[in-house]
Write a protein that holds these residues in place. Structure first.
Motif, mmCIF file in Angstrom:
data_model
loop_
_atom_site.group_PDB
_atom_site.id
_atom_site.type_symbol
_atom_site.label_atom_id
_atom_site.label_comp_id
_atom_site.label_asym_id
_atom_site.label_seq_id
_atom_site.Cartn_x
_atom_site.Cartn_y
_atom_site.Cartn_z
ATOM 1 N N ALA A 49 0.859 -1.192 0.000
ATOM 2 C CA ALA A 49 0.000 0.000 0.000
ATOM 3 C C ALA A 49 0.891 1.236 0.000
ATOM 4 O O ALA A 49 1.797 1.356 0.829
ATOM 5 N N PHE A 50 0.643 2.131 -0.935
ATOM 6 C CA PHE A 50 1.379 3.391 -1.051
ATOM 7 C C PHE A 50 0.414 4.524 -0.737
ATOM 8 O O PHE A 50 -0.715 4.539 -1.232
ATOM 9 N N SER A 51 0.860 5.482 0.073
ATOM 10 C CA SER A 51 -0.038 6.562 0.466
ATOM 11 C C SER A 51 0.494 7.958 0.153
ATOM 12 O O SER A 51 -0.241 8.925 0.273
ATOM 13 N N LYS A 52 1.769 8.052 -0.233
ATOM 14 C CA LYS A 52 2.319 9.371 -0.559
ATOM 15 C C LYS A 52 3.547 9.221 -1.447
ATOM 16 O O LYS A 52 4.081 8.130 -1.607
ATOM 17 N N LYS A 53 3.986 10.347 -2.009
ATOM 18 C CA LYS A 53 5.183 10.359 -2.842
ATOM 19 C C LYS A 53 6.374 9.828 -2.059
ATOM 20 O O LYS A 53 6.464 10.013 -0.845
ATOM 21 N N ALA A 54 7.258 9.183 -2.796
ATOM 22 C CA ALA A 54 8.533 8.670 -2.293
ATOM 23 C C ALA A 54 8.397 7.394 -1.469
ATOM 24 O O ALA A 54 9.412 6.859 -1.047
ATOM 25 N N ASN A 55 7.165 6.882 -1.236
ATOM 26 C CA ASN A 55 7.055 5.548 -0.637
ATOM 27 C C ASN A 55 7.698 4.573 -1.611
ATOM 28 O O ASN A 55 7.474 4.662 -2.822
ATOM 29 N N ARG A 56 8.474 3.618 -1.071
ATOM 30 C CA ARG A 56 9.201 2.685 -1.937
ATOM 31 C C ARG A 56 9.201 1.297 -1.315
ATOM 32 O O ARG A 56 9.376 1.157 -0.108
ATOM 33 N N GLU A 57 9.027 0.286 -2.150
ATOM 34 C CA GLU A 57 9.056 -1.109 -1.715
ATOM 35 C C GLU A 57 9.995 -1.891 -2.633
ATOM 36 O O GLU A 57 10.219 -1.492 -3.779
ATOM 37 N N THR A 58 10.511 -3.018 -2.121
ATOM 38 C CA THR A 58 11.503 -3.803 -2.849
ATOM 39 C C THR A 58 11.137 -5.279 -2.853
ATOM 40 O O THR A 58 10.723 -5.819 -1.830
ATOM 41 N N PHE A 59 11.326 -5.906 -4.001
ATOM 42 C CA PHE A 59 11.136 -7.351 -4.164
ATOM 43 C C PHE A 59 12.408 -7.894 -4.785
ATOM 44 O O PHE A 59 12.935 -7.322 -5.738
ATOM 45 N N GLN A 60 12.932 -9.008 -4.248
ATOM 46 C CA GLN A 60 14.145 -9.600 -4.801
ATOM 47 C C GLN A 60 13.897 -11.059 -5.149
ATOM 48 O O GLN A 60 13.351 -11.818 -4.361
ATOM 49 N N GLN A 61 14.318 -11.412 -6.357
ATOM 50 C CA GLN A 61 14.235 -12.792 -6.831
ATOM 51 C C GLN A 61 15.662 -13.321 -6.917
ATOM 52 O O GLN A 61 16.448 -12.857 -7.731
#
Length: 144
Positions: A49-61
């Motif tokens: 869930a993103f709620s504002k600018k610059a929120n960042r999430e990461t997924f690694q395979q």
């Protein structure tokens, strides 16, 4: 000799199809939305869930879990309705960054090291450091 050639051939195949991919998804909007990354082996990130600018999430395979095929970057509006499903083929060792703007569609904005087929950003490069003013060479220090 025949077994050596077989071993070399196997090494080339494993190297060519090995991967360690990192996918970053970043919000470039103040609109609330959700995003999810799906790897070719059907491993999925959480639905972030993103709620504002610059929120960042990461997924690694990682290589031990990697599969050959399409990656999907999905976005959903705040109510949960799917807005976009971007599909790309990624391979190699590297990372890709996706930015999500006001239209809630993910766009690949940066790619380093990963081989990409589909809607791909050009390969990134290491930026040159900012230039600094020349130091005074051959001048005497100021007198006190």
């Amino acid at each position: 000799m025949k077994s050596l050639l077989s071993l070399i051939f196997l090494g080339i195949i494993v190297t060519a199809y090995g991967c360690n991919i990192i996918v970053h998804v970043q919000s470039e909007t103040d609109k609330k939305f959700k995003a999810q990354v799906t790897a070719p082996n059907d491993q999925k990130s959480q639905r972030w869930a993103f709620s504002k600018k610059a929120n960042r999430e990461t997924f690694q395979q990682k290589a031990s879990e990697c599969g050959i095929g399409s990656w999907h970057i999905l976005t959903f509006d705040d109510a949960g309705k799917q807005i976009a499903d971007i599909s790309v083929s990624l391979n190699g060792i590297g990372r890709v960054d996706y930015e999500v703007g006001d239209d809630l569609k993910p766009v690949q904005s940066y790619r380093q090291g990963a081989i990409c087929t589909g809607q791909c950003a050009p390969l990134g490069h290491t930026p040159k450091p900012a230039s600094r003013p020349s130091s005074p060479v051959g001048t005497s220090p100021p007198k006190a």
